[in-house]
Write an enzyme that holds these catalytic residues in place. Sequence first.
Site, mmCIF file in Angstrom:
data_model
loop_
_atom_site.group_PDB
_atom_site.id
_atom_site.type_symbol
_atom_site.label_atom_id
_atom_site.label_comp_id
_atom_site.label_asym_id
_atom_site.label_seq_id
_atom_site.Cartn_x
_atom_site.Cartn_y
_atom_site.Cartn_z
ATOM 1 C CE LYS A 45 -3.429 -1.120 -0.549
ATOM 2 N NZ LYS A 45 -3.777 -1.847 -1.817
ATOM 3 C CB SER A 46 4.338 1.937 0.056
ATOM 4 O OG SER A 46 4.208 1.485 1.383
ATOM 5 C CD1 TRP A 50 1.936 5.991 -10.245
ATOM 6 C CD2 TRP A 50 1.922 6.828 -8.159
ATOM 7 N NE1 TRP A 50 1.773 7.348 -10.340
ATOM 8 C CE2 TRP A 50 1.756 7.880 -9.072
ATOM 9 C CE3 TRP A 50 1.942 7.115 -6.794
ATOM 10 C CZ2 TRP A 50 1.626 9.207 -8.661
ATOM 11 C CZ3 TRP A 50 1.800 8.434 -6.375
ATOM 12 C CH2 TRP A 50 1.647 9.470 -7.296
ATOM 13 C CG HIS A 101 4.770 -6.428 -1.018
ATOM 14 N ND1 HIS A 101 4.808 -5.103 -1.375
ATOM 15 C CD2 HIS A 101 3.606 -6.914 -1.533
ATOM 16 C CE1 HIS A 101 3.720 -4.818 -2.078
ATOM 17 N NE2 HIS A 101 2.990 -5.896 -2.191
ATOM 18 N NE ARG A 123 0.040 6.505 0.566
ATOM 19 C CZ ARG A 123 -1.132 6.091 0.134
ATOM 20 N NH1 ARG A 123 -1.319 4.803 -0.121
ATOM 21 N NH2 ARG A 123 -2.123 6.937 -0.054
ATOM 22 C CB SER A 131 -3.827 2.646 1.752
ATOM 23 O OG SER A 131 -3.997 2.002 0.522
ATOM 24 C CE LYS A 251 -11.241 9.087 0.499
ATOM 25 N NZ LYS A 251 -11.314 9.798 1.791
HETATM 26 P P1 A3P Z 1 -5.091 4.655 -1.412
HETATM 27 O O1 A3P Z 1 -5.757 3.427 -0.880
HETATM 28 O O2 A3P Z 1 -4.681 5.599 -0.307
HETATM 29 O O3 A3P Z 1 -5.875 5.337 -2.471
HETATM 30 P P2 A3P Z 1 -0.045 -0.478 -3.593
HETATM 31 O O4 A3P Z 1 -0.074 -0.436 -5.075
HETATM 32 O O5 A3P Z 1 1.317 -0.523 -2.998
HETATM 33 O O6 A3P Z 1 -0.975 -1.541 -3.071
HETATM 34 O O7 A3P Z 1 -0.625 0.922 -3.084
HETATM 35 C C1 A3P Z 1 -1.961 1.268 -3.335
HETATM 36 C C2 A3P Z 1 -2.128 2.735 -3.005
HETATM 37 O O8 A3P Z 1 -1.443 3.520 -4.013
HETATM 38 C C3 A3P Z 1 -3.598 3.148 -3.052
HETATM 39 O O9 A3P Z 1 -3.723 4.206 -2.091
HETATM 40 C C4 A3P Z 1 -3.719 3.654 -4.483
HETATM 41 O O10 A3P Z 1 -4.826 4.477 -4.723
HETATM 42 C C5 A3P Z 1 -2.392 4.402 -4.611
HETATM 43 N N1 A3P Z 1 -2.044 4.678 -6.017
HETATM 44 C C6 A3P Z 1 -1.903 3.805 -7.039
HETATM 45 N N2 A3P Z 1 -1.662 4.460 -8.190
HETATM 46 C C7 A3P Z 1 -1.631 5.777 -7.891
HETATM 47 C C8 A3P Z 1 -1.443 6.974 -8.663
HETATM 48 N N3 A3P Z 1 -1.246 6.945 -9.967
HETATM 49 N N4 A3P Z 1 -1.478 8.160 -8.006
HETATM 50 C C9 A3P Z 1 -1.677 8.217 -6.669
HETATM 51 N N5 A3P Z 1 -1.883 7.120 -5.895
HETATM 52 C C10 A3P Z 1 -1.858 5.918 -6.501
#
Ligand code: A3P
Length: 287
Positions: A45-46, A50, A101, A123, A131, A251
Amino acid sequence: MTESELYVEYKGVFLPKHLHPPDSLKYYEDFTFRPDDVLIVTYPKSGTTWLQEIVPLILSGGDLTPVQTIPNWDRVPWLEEHRAKILNLEQRPSPRAFATHYHYNMMNESFLKVKPKVVYVMRNPKDVFTSSFHYYGMASYLVNPGTADEFLEKFLSGKIMFGSWFDHVKGWLGAKEQDHIFHIAYEELLQDLAGSVSKIAEFLEKPLSPEVIRKISDNCVFKNMKQNKMSNYSLVPEEFMDQKKSEFLRKGIAGDWKNLLTEVQTAKFDAFYQEKMKDVKYKFVWD
Ligand code: A3P
């Protein structure tokens, strides 16, 4: 369902059994890295998803084909997940991109010897907590988070998948060899995506023109990634991820913890953070 039903304990941390059968963990133990491999390392969730979008676009020089045609979990596979062993990763041309991870102290011998390029994304842990809280509520292979108070206990003590955020970050920041590791914060990506893409490209020794950087960062903004079915997890059946409860790309902001944590919970989190991180010299953007 409970931890003992859904998780296996491996090298001191919980892993969801459904995603990490024993032969997958063994596959990773024996995996041979190449020096030009790119490994995206995150605590869950960091910002993993992305980076699974950004890194392939840097490596393809801005060609959108990989992110438009291959789901993120096959495009940049997790080495510890069940799919890794069936993807013929040994046959993939260099430079290969993977995700993990794992904590630093879980990495295999080949990693320590070969030193592939690592992009380590961090993060604000209160946003990681937030998240995760929503994610644990929608993924059937994870233990339901319960109340925020209950989940806070588990998060701080590391009784969740991949263990403690604090140990993860401290472990990677303390890695013996730092030259092959690039650290970046989720919040930096949010603040200046084009600048961050450019820095990552430089680290990956893949110089890109300003136009290509712009094209990549435009593609990787939250609202565009959310539309990409190869990246928004809409291909995962609802029995595993119920995105009606909470979307995977939920979000995409900094500071959402303020909508979840009470003052008392925040104070508890902050006190724990101060104590756990007191010897860390690294200057985090959220401090
Ligand atoms: P939130 O739940 O706060 O929205 P991971 O991919 O490590 O599981 O992390 C998921 C988190 O990254 C989620 O956070 C997701 O929305 C956020 N995320 C993924 N792509 C993103 C982007 N392009 N811009 C901003 N946040 C992004």
